[in-house]
Design a protein around this motif. Structure first.
Motif, PDB file in Angstrom:
ATOM      1  N   THR A  65       0.836  -1.190   0.000  1.00 27.58           N
ATOM      2  CA  THR A  65       0.000   0.000   0.000  1.00 27.58           C
ATOM      3  C   THR A  65       0.873   1.242   0.000  1.00 27.58           C
ATOM      4  O   THR A  65       1.981   1.249   0.541  1.00 27.58           O
ATOM      5  N   THR A  66       0.355   2.272  -0.640  1.00 29.24           N
ATOM      6  CA  THR A  66       1.008   3.589  -0.589  1.00 29.24           C
ATOM      7  C   THR A  66       0.306   4.504   0.413  1.00 29.24           C
ATOM      8  O   THR A  66       0.712   5.648   0.588  1.00 29.24           O
ATOM      9  N   GLY A 271       4.634   4.497  15.855  1.00 27.22           N
ATOM     10  CA  GLY A 271       4.089   3.542  14.905  1.00 27.22           C
ATOM     11  C   GLY A 271       3.603   4.226  13.645  1.00 27.22           C
ATOM     12  O   GLY A 271       3.571   5.452  13.542  1.00 27.22           O
ATOM     13  N   VAL A 272       3.226   3.406  12.672  1.00 30.82           N
ATOM     14  CA  VAL A 272       2.749   3.883  11.372  1.00 30.82           C
ATOM     15  C   VAL A 272       1.382   3.268  11.116  1.00 30.82           C
ATOM     16  O   VAL A 272       1.176   2.063  11.319  1.00 30.82           O
ATOM     17  N   GLN A 273       0.431   4.099  10.689  1.00 32.24           N
ATOM     18  CA  GLN A 273      -0.899   3.610  10.315  1.00 32.24           C
ATOM     19  C   GLN A 273      -0.919   3.360   8.808  1.00 32.24           C
ATOM     20  O   GLN A 273      -0.545   4.252   8.032  1.00 32.24           O
ATOM     21  N   ALA A 274      -1.352   2.179   8.417  1.00 32.95           N
ATOM     22  CA  ALA A 274      -1.373   1.809   7.000  1.00 32.95           C
ATOM     23  C   ALA A 274      -2.739   1.263   6.648  1.00 32.95           C
ATOM     24  O   ALA A 274      -3.386   0.594   7.458  1.00 32.95           O
ATOM     25  N   GLY A 275      -3.185   1.556   5.415  1.00 32.19           N
ATOM     26  CA  GLY A 275      -4.468   1.063   4.931  1.00 32.19           C
ATOM     27  C   GLY A 275      -4.268   0.105   3.776  1.00 32.19           C
ATOM     28  O   GLY A 275      -3.895   0.514   2.674  1.00 32.19           O
ATOM     29  N   PHE A 276      -4.480  -1.194   4.005  1.00 33.59           N
ATOM     30  CA  PHE A 276      -4.310  -2.217   2.985  1.00 33.59           C
ATOM     31  C   PHE A 276      -5.660  -2.562   2.355  1.00 33.59           C
ATOM     32  O   PHE A 276      -6.722  -2.283   2.921  1.00 33.59           O
ATOM     33  N   ASN A 277      -5.593  -3.168   1.190  1.00 36.52           N
ATOM     34  CA  ASN A 277      -6.800  -3.627   0.522  1.00 36.52           C
ATOM     35  C   ASN A 277      -7.548  -4.602   1.413  1.00 36.52           C
ATOM     36  O   ASN A 277      -6.948  -5.360   2.172  1.00 36.52           O
ATOM     37  N   GLN A 278      -8.883  -4.586   1.287  1.00 39.61           N
ATOM     38  CA  GLN A 278      -9.690  -5.451   2.143  1.00 39.61           C
ATOM     39  C   GLN A 278      -9.392  -6.929   1.923  1.00 39.61           C
ATOM     40  O   GLN A 278      -9.595  -7.750   2.828  1.00 39.61           O
ATOM     41  N   LEU A 279      -8.891  -7.298   0.728  1.00 41.20           N
ATOM     42  CA  LEU A 279      -8.543  -8.700   0.478  1.00 41.20           C
ATOM     43  C   LEU A 279      -7.428  -9.180   1.394  1.00 41.20           C
ATOM     44  O   LEU A 279      -7.255 -10.390   1.580  1.00 41.20           O
ATOM     45  N   ALA A 280      -6.668  -8.248   1.958  1.00 37.02           N
ATOM     46  CA  ALA A 280      -5.561  -8.629   2.834  1.00 37.02           C
ATOM     47  C   ALA A 280      -6.036  -8.992   4.234  1.00 37.02           C
ATOM     48  O   ALA A 280      -5.217  -9.348   5.083  1.00 37.02           O
ATOM     49  N   ALA A 290       6.514  -6.677   8.201  1.00 34.57           N
ATOM     50  CA  ALA A 290       6.281  -5.680   7.160  1.00 34.57           C
ATOM     51  C   ALA A 290       7.534  -4.833   6.993  1.00 34.57           C
ATOM     52  O   ALA A 290       8.471  -4.894   7.803  1.00 34.57           O
ATOM     53  N   GLU A 291       7.538  -4.032   5.937  1.00 32.47           N
ATOM     54  CA  GLU A 291       8.618  -3.090   5.665  1.00 32.47           C
ATOM     55  C   GLU A 291       8.011  -1.812   5.128  1.00 32.47           C
ATOM     56  O   GLU A 291       6.970  -1.840   4.455  1.00 32.47           O
ATOM     57  N   ILE A 292       8.660  -0.684   5.422  1.00 28.97           N
ATOM     58  CA  ILE A 292       8.200   0.588   4.899  1.00 28.97           C
ATOM     59  C   ILE A 292       9.387   1.392   4.407  1.00 28.97           C
ATOM     60  O   ILE A 292      10.532   1.177   4.830  1.00 28.97           O
ATOM     61  N   CYS A 357       4.429   7.285   3.238  1.00 29.19           N
ATOM     62  CA  CYS A 357       5.238   6.060   3.220  1.00 29.19           C
ATOM     63  C   CYS A 357       4.614   5.018   2.295  1.00 29.19           C
ATOM     64  O   CYS A 357       3.436   5.076   1.956  1.00 29.19           O
ATOM     65  N   ILE A 358       5.436   4.068   1.880  1.00 29.38           N
ATOM     66  CA  ILE A 358       5.002   2.874   1.151  1.00 29.38           C
ATOM     67  C   ILE A 358       5.258   1.686   2.064  1.00 29.38           C
ATOM     68  O   ILE A 358       6.329   1.577   2.667  1.00 29.38           O
TER      69      ILE A 358
END
Length: 413
Positions: A65-66, A271-280, A290-292, A357-358
């Motif tokens: 995710t970006t 920490g970092v908040q990330a939004g991934f696709n619902q399929l994840a 994970a990595e960013i 971040c990515i």
């Protein structure tokens, strides 16, 4: 692109070598720009199918995710009461600690209330002196009434005894007159005692209650006056703090600025908040690695792990309103919100809160493979799944290298 290049090495390249060395077809003659789609149709078709399958496999088990940011929250500097600024004790961008006075406001009416409360306490104290004087008067009145009663009672008893001797020394009417005097003095004594008790009760109950009420009123007035001095409640850095003496600050319409926390979860440095696709949702779990890579710290890949997963998709929330919600208005699917924390201490050092971040998350099935519950086919499959994660890792590192170039050269900014 990397997946297509990899797949073409095992599909299109063997097909081309077969055409060249078994069928004798060469590039530029039998195989050219117009015939390549027919001559290498098997390799191109297999490359497309394999690339799509590989990309699907990689992005499903190793989502990317970006939409990742070390979010932070700010605390508004809002007084509990409105007023005009009198003193400003700090400057904008200054770092403050909890309890630091920021500014104070002036309110003449509140000062008047404090003075009135102090005057009330003094008045109650003076009432104590007056009440003690009245108590002494009441005690004296009791003694006088008691003396008069005893004298009249003694006189009554003497005349009563004389009248009982039958010598007509004292007439019955005179005895009755003295009896009436005794009754009057007795009533006066009761009234005096009542006045004494009333004076004592006034001193013991009424005046202390009045003084306590006055003290509480003064205490409340002082508390309200203290509200005119605004303090920092957290450690942080002042932002947009541009008030000056004479400005009017209102808790409903205008804040005095904000404090950006410098530590804790609210600071964006934990920490970092990330939004991934619902399929994840089926592959990302607590503890997933994970990595960013972030814009504010280029050319750096930071190891992370999933610390928290939001149990709901934010786009599904509803609030009671006067209009019905149309699902079509929320056609855009929401993301699975997760919180990533550094795998190693100090991992986010140098990363500015709020930066873009990515993020990549990696499925890890080592424990499942070693559990002995999977078939041989499943073991091979999960080995492939874990192995292809390196493709995403390579892509993330390529993005970390190209991200500054993309922003500085191709973004137009």
């Amino acid at each position: 692109m990397f997946e297509v290049l990899f797949c073409s090495l095992i599909t299109i390249l063997p097909d081309y070598l077969f055409r060249k060395y078994r069928q004798g077809k060469t590039w530029g003659k039998e195989i050219n720009f117009f015939t390549v789609w027919y001559e290498l149709r098997w390799g191109i078709t297999a490359c497309a199918i394999l690339s799509i399958s590989l990309v699907t496999l990689i992005f499903y088990y190793h989502p990317s995710t970006t939409s990742a940011t070390p979010m932070f929250r700010v605390v508004s500097i809002v007084p509990e009461v409105s007023g005009r600024v009198e003193h400003v004790y700090v400057k904008n961008h200054e770092k403050v600690t909890a309890g630091t006075p920021l500014f104070s406001m002036y309110d003449e009416s509140q000062l008047a209330i404090i003075e009135q409360a102090k005057s009330t306490i003094k008045q109650v104290d003076s009432e104590f002196s007056s009440a003690y004087s009245q108590l002494e008067v009441a005690k004296n009145n009791v003694e006088k009434a008691n003396s008069a009663y005893l004298r009249s009672k003694h006189d009554y008893d003497r005349k009563k005894n004389l009248s009982l001797k039958g010598q007509n020394i004292i007439s019955d009417s005179e005895v009755e007159k003295v009896a009436d005097t005794v009754a009057i003095h007795k009533a006066d004594l009761s009234a005096a005692k009542s006045n004494q008790k009333s004076a004592e009760a006034y001193i013991k109950e009424v005046l202390p209650a009045k003084k306590e009420s006055a003290i509480k009123a003064l205490h409340q007035a002082v508390i309200d006056e203290d509200k005119h001095t605004v303090y920092a409640h957290i450690d942080g850095e002042l932002q947009q703090f541009a008030i000056q003496p004479g400005d009017i600050v209102n808790p409903m319409f205008r804040s005095a600025g904000m404090i950006v926390p410098t530590s804790g979860d609210a600071s964006g440095k934990e920490g970092v908040q990330a939004g991934f696709n619902q399929l994840a949702g089926n592959v990302i779990n607590i503890g997933t690695f994970a990595e960013i890579t972030c814009l504010s710290k280029p050319f750096t890949v930071i190891a992370m792990k999933v610390d928290r997963i939001q149990g709901v998709i934010s786009t599904g929330q509803i609030r009671t309103a006067e209009t019905l919600i149309d699902i079509q208005e929320r056609a855009m699917p929401g993301t699975l919100s997760v919180r990533l924390v550094p795998l190693y201490e100090g991992g986010l050092d140098g990363v500015l809160p709020g930066t873009s971040c990515i993020a990549n998350a990696y499925s890890y099935h080592h424990d499942l493979i070693n559990s002995g519950t999977l078939s041989t086919t499943d073991v091979i499959y999960y080995h492939i799944v874990d192995t292809v994660g390196i493709v995403h890792a390579i892509i993330l590192r390529m993005q970390a290298l190209l991200l500054p170039v993309k922003v500085l050269v191709f973004s137009g900014h």
